[in-house]
Design a protein around this motif. Structure first.
Motif, PDB file in Angstrom:
ATOM      1  N   SER A 136      -5.787   2.465  -6.078  1.00 34.41           N
ATOM      2  CA  SER A 136      -4.485   1.941  -6.487  1.00 34.41           C
ATOM      3  C   SER A 136      -4.538   1.399  -7.911  1.00 34.41           C
ATOM      4  O   SER A 136      -3.707   1.756  -8.765  1.00 34.41           O
ATOM      5  CB  SER A 136      -4.035   0.840  -5.526  1.00 34.41           C
ATOM      6  N   THR A 180       0.009  -2.578  -7.670  1.00 33.02           N
ATOM      7  CA  THR A 180      -1.247  -2.157  -7.042  1.00 33.02           C
ATOM      8  C   THR A 180      -2.143  -3.352  -6.729  1.00 33.02           C
ATOM      9  O   THR A 180      -2.908  -3.323  -5.771  1.00 33.02           O
ATOM     10  CB  THR A 180      -2.001  -1.164  -7.940  1.00 33.02           C
ATOM     11  N   SER A 239      -3.520  -4.119  -3.128  1.00 29.20           N
ATOM     12  CA  SER A 239      -4.928  -4.443  -2.870  1.00 29.20           C
ATOM     13  C   SER A 239      -5.058  -5.766  -2.137  1.00 29.20           C
ATOM     14  O   SER A 239      -5.875  -5.910  -1.229  1.00 29.20           O
ATOM     15  CB  SER A 239      -5.695  -4.498  -4.199  1.00 29.20           C
ATOM     16  N   ASP A 241       0.827  -1.206   0.000  1.00 26.57           N
ATOM     17  CA  ASP A 241       0.000   0.000   0.000  1.00 26.57           C
ATOM     18  C   ASP A 241       0.860   1.255   0.000  1.00 26.57           C
ATOM     19  O   ASP A 241       0.742   2.124  -0.869  1.00 26.57           O
ATOM     20  CB  ASP A 241      -0.923  -0.029   1.220  1.00 26.57           C
ATOM     21  N   THR A 298       2.916   1.937  -3.233  1.00 27.92           N
ATOM     22  CA  THR A 298       2.287   2.406  -4.469  1.00 27.92           C
ATOM     23  C   THR A 298       1.755   3.833  -4.346  1.00 27.92           C
ATOM     24  O   THR A 298       1.197   4.369  -5.309  1.00 27.92           O
ATOM     25  CB  THR A 298       1.133   1.471  -4.875  1.00 27.92           C
TER      26      THR A 298
END
Length: 625
Positions: A129, A302, A306, A25, A28
């Motif tokens: 993202s 991303t 996620s 997280d 990115t």
């Protein structure tokens, strides 16, 4: 004794794993953070030397103070039996504050609020993202702009579909991909820093001061976007149980921290050289030939980011169930070796539905960025509050140190929160709405569960009285072992009472198993069971589980010392309560309906306790709420 090289190999694997999961997280954030800062309030932050240096200084010191000093240095020390995360920290504070009931209750309330905010973060992170990565296609070629949303939704759909298969095999790819990602982040930034070395002056805190003094309102608004650079800081703590404190720290200082700073400095230098690049400074760092491969790599990164948030939502849900704030959920363990790798179908598909709605409503990462931040800053503040209580109680910090940490961390995070409150009408209401819904669900379930437990106890009657009655009446005994799952050893299982009253028989051996959820992540096997022999072949077994342990009743019976029960041959009996809404008080009518609806959608107790379906009997009764 392990060979030193083996220990180094294990540590290396943990560091690689931490890079793949923990930092997805925050790693990115360069995709959209700087871009969002310069887009606030119709470009109130200008691409001038003073503003750019002020912004890069804000970014550097925010990462340094909040992530490096607070989380990596301090918060990681507050481990709950090796586990982390705000729910685990709340349980930890409750355990050290047991003598002060009010403090313990407040700690759990803060944990519930923090977990609720985390669900809001879990919705926004995958959407912003993945969209920000796919939007790189517009930089490569403006033509396929209409394909950004369909491609983003397709990627996320695939991500949520594969959750049921677990992340074990895929997870081994995460580490190398993220190593490549952070190396690319650094490589993109270095040439621009070399071309404009003056940007390094932005690391001085004096530029934060001058930026705030010269443009106080603009700097205040900028903080609402700068907070995006520290999204994912909570993951460092939440995933501590998977990798340990040291691997996370090594990964942060050796690669992640320097790569992030080099990339943000590179973006600042690029903007100074060409102010037109403020529209997408990240992708424009790369030469034209590298932009399409960068889009592919960013999309992979991303997806990993996620995945980390989705897995975190599964873990938080599981912890909330164990602490009594959610009904039993179907939890599937997707790895035979790693108990932390779980799949919660209900949470997975609710998240997917929410993410798709977000993408279709907001339609771009820029708009989603306006909704991002409140959940993050709220969680930061709650973690700081719980940490200070724990430091005062368990670490015995002096008051001056508590005040200093509260002023430095709490003051900065309050500014972040205040700046993000300005976003409420532009989308910031979203995480607050999600948090309000989750808090309502959790508190309704906790309150309803207490009421039902009290009224169920009145119906069931005393276990001691039933045992005495059985001694007097001596019903016919039939061969075999009957196991009754029951929440307490004080009252009699309704299934046991019904079996005696209606069938007039009792098995040769009767084992009543009461499951207790402890406020720690794991309970050692040696401390898991307590056996109380009630006489005449009746036994009561108390099985204690941490909120990270699978509640496997047959396995507990197999491991219990001196019990001598073959779980494969036993019959299992469950008492199922049919809830009805009645006129009695204790809860508002709408909350009664909500509680009954949640109870109906809870997991099958037989599956939750890992009972064999072909040897389980369910007997019901009615309870008025």
């Amino acid at each position: 004794m392990n060979h030193p090289s083996a220990a180094r190999s294990t540590q290396g694997a943990l560091v690689l794993g931490a890079l793949g999961i923990v930092f997805g997280d925050i790693g990115t954030s360069p995709l959209y953070a700087a871009q969002t800062v310069f887009a606030i309030d119709d470009h109130a932050v200008q691409p001038t030397v003073d503003d750019v240096y002020g912004v890069v200084s804000l970014i550097f010191w925010s990462i340094t103070v909040v992530v490096t000093v607070k989380y990596v240095t301090l918060v990681l020390r507050a481990d709950n039996d090796g586990e982390g995360g705000i729910m685990a920290l709340a349980a930890l504070v409750r355990s050290v504050s047991a003598s002060v009931a009010r403090r313990a209750a407040v700690a759990l309330a803060l944990g519930v609020l923090g977990a609720s905010l985390f669900y809001g973060d879990s919705l926004i992170t995958p959407a912003i993202s993945v969209l920000s990565a796919v939007e790189g296609l517009e930089v490569v070629d403006p033509g396929p702009a209409d394909l950004v949303l369909p491609i983003g939704v397709a990627i996320l759909a695939l991500l949520f579909v594969v959750q049921r298969f677990g992340t074990g095999s895929v997870g081994r790819l995460f580490g190398p991909v993220m190593v490549l990602w952070f190396l690319v982040l650094a490589a993109l930034g270095i040439p621009h820093i070399v071309g404009h070395p003056g940007v390094l002056l932005g690391l001085s805190p004096t530029y934060v001061v001058s930026f705030v003094v010269d443009h106080p309102y603009t700097a205040f608004l900028a903080m609402g976007a700068v907070v995006l650079v520290i999204t994912g800081a909570e993951a460092l703590y939440a995933d501590m149980g998977h990798f340990g404190r040291r691997p996370i720290r090594v990964a942060w200082f050796a690669l992640v921290f320097p790569a992030l700073i080099l990339n943000y400095l590179g973006q600042a230098a690029l903007i100074l050289d060409d102010p037109r690049t403020v529209d997408n400074p990240f992708y424009l760092l790369a030469p034209g030939w590298a932009q399409l491969p960068l889009v592919v790599l960013a999309t992979l990164a991303t997806v990993i980011a996620s995945q980390a948030v989705i897995s975190g939502a599964f873990s938080v849900s599981k912890q909330a169930v164990r602490l009594g704030y959610l009904p039993r959920l179907t939890v599937r363990h997707t790895s035979e070796r790693e108990s932390g790798q779980i799949y919660v179908p209900a949470v997975n598909w609710l998240l997917f539905a929410g993410v798709v709605v977000l993408i279709l409503v907001f339609r771009s990462s820029d708009r989603l960025a306006t909704a991002y931040g409140l959940a993050v800053t709220g969680t930061l503040l709650l973690t700081t509050t719980l940490l200070l209580v724990y430091a005062a109680t368990a670490w015995h910090w002096p008051r001056w140190r508590i005040v200093l940490v509260a002023v430095v961390f709490g003051g900065l995070e309050l500014l972040f929160l205040a700046a993000n409150l300005t976003k409420i009408v532009h989308g910031g209401w979203l995480p607050l709405l999600v948090a309000a819904i989750v808090v309502t669900l959790m508190t309704t379930w906790q309150r309803g569960r207490r009421i039902v437990t009290a009224r169920r106890a009145a119906i069931e009657g005393s276990l001691a009285d039933l045992v005495e009655r059985l001694r007097e009446e001596r019903p016919e005994r039939v061969p075999g072992t009957a196991v009754f799952a029951h929440p307490t050893g004080d009252t009699a299982p309704l299934a046991l009472r019904a079996n005696v009253e209606f069938n007039h028989v009792l098995h040769e051996r009767v084992v009543i198993v009461s499951v207790e959820s402890e406020g720690v992540p794991h309970v050692p096997p040696a401390e898991r069971t307590t056996v109380d022999r009630l006489g005449d072949g009746l036994l009561h077994v108390t099985a204690r589980f941490g909120f990270q342990d699978p509640q496997d009743v047959p396995e507990v019976l197999r491991e219990a010392e001196g019990l001598d029960v073959d779980p494969a041959e036993a019959l299992y009996f469950l008492s199922r309560m049919a809830l009805e809404r009645g006129p009695r008080g204790g809860m508002w009518t709408w909350r009664k309906r909500l509680f009954i609806g949640m109870a109906h959608n809870g997991a099958n107790p037989a599956a939750y306790f890992h009972l064999p379906v072909d040897r389980t009997v369910v007997m019901g009764s009615r309870v008025e709420l």
